[in-house]
Design a protein around this motif. Structure first.
Motif, short mmCIF file in Angstrom:
data_model
loop_
_atom_site.label_atom_id
_atom_site.label_comp_id
_atom_site.label_asym_id
_atom_site.label_seq_id
_atom_site.Cartn_x
_atom_site.Cartn_y
_atom_site.Cartn_z
N GLY A 264 0.84 -1.15 -0.07
CA GLY A 264 -0.02 -0.08 -0.04
C GLY A 264 0.67 1.23 0.01
O GLY A 264 0.54 2.18 -0.78
N PHE A 265 1.67 1.37 0.92
CA PHE A 265 2.64 2.57 1.14
C PHE A 265 3.37 2.84 -0.20
O PHE A 265 3.54 3.89 -0.69
CB PHE A 265 3.34 2.44 2.49
CG PHE A 265 4.23 3.66 2.55
CD1 PHE A 265 3.91 5.12 2.79
CD2 PHE A 265 5.52 3.52 2.05
CE1 PHE A 265 4.88 6.02 2.91
CE2 PHE A 265 6.72 4.49 2.11
CZ PHE A 265 6.19 5.84 2.77
N LEU A 266 4.16 1.68 -0.56
CA LEU A 266 5.13 1.92 -1.68
C LEU A 266 4.48 2.33 -3.00
O LEU A 266 5.06 2.91 -3.69
CB LEU A 266 5.98 0.61 -1.93
CG LEU A 266 6.75 0.19 -0.63
CD1 LEU A 266 7.54 -1.18 -1.09
CD2 LEU A 266 7.99 1.53 -0.39
N VAL A 267 3.39 1.80 -3.32
CA VAL A 267 2.63 2.07 -4.50
C VAL A 267 2.02 3.38 -4.49
O VAL A 267 2.07 4.31 -5.33
CB VAL A 267 1.44 0.97 -4.70
CG1 VAL A 267 0.58 1.25 -6.08
CG2 VAL A 267 2.07 -0.42 -5.06
N ALA A 268 1.34 3.69 -3.23
CA ALA A 268 0.91 5.18 -3.12
C ALA A 268 2.06 6.07 -3.31
O ALA A 268 2.07 7.23 -3.95
CB ALA A 268 0.33 5.19 -1.79
N GLU A 269 3.20 5.72 -2.91
CA GLU A 269 4.35 6.86 -2.86
C GLU A 269 5.03 6.93 -4.44
O GLU A 269 5.24 7.81 -4.89
CB GLU A 269 5.69 6.14 -2.16
CG GLU A 269 7.10 6.95 -2.26
CD GLU A 269 7.10 8.30 -1.77
OE1 GLU A 269 7.89 8.99 -2.31
OE2 GLU A 269 6.26 8.55 -1.01
N ALA A 270 5.00 5.76 -5.08
CA ALA A 270 5.08 5.62 -6.62
C ALA A 270 4.22 6.52 -7.27
O ALA A 270 4.47 7.54 -8.26
CB ALA A 270 5.05 4.36 -7.30
N ALA A 271 2.78 6.56 -6.86
CA ALA A 271 1.83 7.25 -7.71
C ALA A 271 1.88 8.72 -7.28
O ALA A 271 1.95 9.56 -8.20
CB ALA A 271 0.45 6.76 -7.49
N ILE A 272 2.10 8.97 -5.95
CA ILE A 272 2.14 10.71 -5.79
C ILE A 272 3.39 11.05 -6.22
O ILE A 272 3.41 12.38 -6.75
CB ILE A 272 2.42 10.41 -4.18
CG1 ILE A 272 1.07 10.14 -3.59
CG2 ILE A 272 2.85 11.92 -3.77
CD1 ILE A 272 1.02 10.06 -1.98
N GLY A 273 4.52 10.44 -6.32
CA GLY A 273 5.80 10.95 -6.90
C GLY A 273 5.76 11.23 -8.24
O GLY A 273 6.09 12.42 -8.78
N LEU A 274 5.28 10.24 -9.09
CA LEU A 274 4.79 10.63 -10.54
C LEU A 274 3.97 11.88 -10.70
O LEU A 274 4.06 12.39 -11.60
CB LEU A 274 4.38 9.44 -11.29
CG LEU A 274 5.48 8.29 -11.40
CD1 LEU A 274 4.79 6.92 -11.95
CD2 LEU A 274 6.80 8.78 -12.23
#
Length: 332
Positions: A264-274
């Motif tokens: 959850g956290f890692l995928v959310a971080e990737a989406a937010i970053g992009l």
């Protein structure tokens, strides 16, 4: 054996549910909101500019899948014994990040063109071919999901075919992890060589309009967020590969803290970053619209050029009056 279809909080332990724990409403709602926000931002960029449509489409699909997954997971909070909700949520969450990876790969050729194609160990046209590895991995994951959940029962939960399908999903995730680590290795070489050139010469490559010019901070920020997002996706792919290899009934798969932290956290971080560093804002197809003329004839000519690289800073006053230096950096 008691049917889990008749289970409730008074009659059955939550450990008997497919999740193995009561799904956190707070965590599910948080990740749901994050991906809804990322989707809105992505669509806003697309509708306003009509640029980087393939990137926005790919990331939007990923966000939609995550929204569906966490939306269903939120519905499971009141009934964690519902195996159909569990299967639906798990399926969407497993396959969604593959589309984020595709979006990343689509930005690579232009990113490297700004850094300098001479720094790449392979031709830049080959980077998007990593998408095909992701596509094969996605197909394998989808096939494994079909097998794993083909014999689920409202009364008994996961069926014996999960033992066959789970390793298949793990194989697809491992292939996705392979494409990500390949990208990290290749892109890391580019960044290292570009950094050496930047430190040695004050620029990374020669541009036909500006000559030798330093990179803008905005472009460095874009590259940083891109790399962080990819590393998050890779770590998540490794986590899910290990989980699926041991099976959805394993202790690790039924650990909510591990899931929240490593998926959850890692995928959310990737989406937010992009979304924070969306290429529409930070990587404008390598060109910028005409800026109009100024009082300086040379500066006016430079401003009205349709080939201004967005990843670079403007030339200094000395460079504008004397022209770009003619000594190219040695190969790194």
């Amino acid at each position: 054996m008691k049917s889990i279809a008749s289970c409730d909080w008074d009659t059955c332990p939550v450990a008997a549910s497919p999740y193995g724990y009561p799904p956190s409403s707070a965590a599910s709602a948080l990740f749901l909101i994050i991906h809804i926000g990322a989707l809105i931002a992505c669509l806003s960029y697309t509708l306003q500019t009509r640029r980087w449509l393939r990137f926005s489409t790919s990331v939007s699909i990923a966000c939609l899948f995550e929204i569906a997954g966490y939306g269903v997971r939120l519905a499971s909070v009141s009934d964690p014994w519902n195996v159909f909700l569990y299967a639906t949520s798990t399926s969407f969450i497993i396959v969604a990040p593959a589309f984020v990876s595709v979006g990343v790969y689509l930005t690579v050729p232009e990113t490297i063109a700004i850094l300098g194609v001479e720094h790449s160990p392979i031709d830049t046209k080959h980077y998007p071919r990593l998408i095909w590895i992701d596509a094969v991995g996605f197909i394998i994951q989808a096939g494994g999901i079909v097998v794993s959940f083909s014999d689920i029962s409202a009364h008994t939960g996961l069926g014996p075919r999960a033992l066959i399908g789970n390793p298949i999903i793990a194989g697809g995730l491992a292939l996705q992890a392979l494409s990500l680590i390949s990208f990290i290795a290749l892109f890391g070489i580019v960044l290292f060589r570009a950094a050496v050139a930047q430190a040695k010469f004050g620029h990374t490559t020669f541009h036909s309009v500006h000559g030798f010019v330093p990179m803008a901070h905005r472009f460095k920020f874009f590259v940083t967020m891109l790399l962080i997002s990819v590393m998050c996706l890779f770590a998540r792919a490794i986590y899910q590969t290990l989980i699926l290899a041991s099976g959805l009934k394993s202790w690790n798969a039924k650990n909510q803290a591990l899931f929240a932290g490593f998926d959850g956290f890692l995928v959310a971080e990737a989406a937010i970053g992009l979304m924070i560093a969306h290429p529409v804002i930070f990587l404008r197809n390598g060109i910028e619209k005409k800026l109009g003329s100024g009082s300086d004839p040379d500066l006016a000519k430079e401003r009205t050029s349709p080939y201004r690289i967005e990843g670079y800073c403007s030339p200094s006053a000395d460079e504008q009056s004397t022209g770009p230096r003619q000594t190219p950096p040695s190969s790194v």
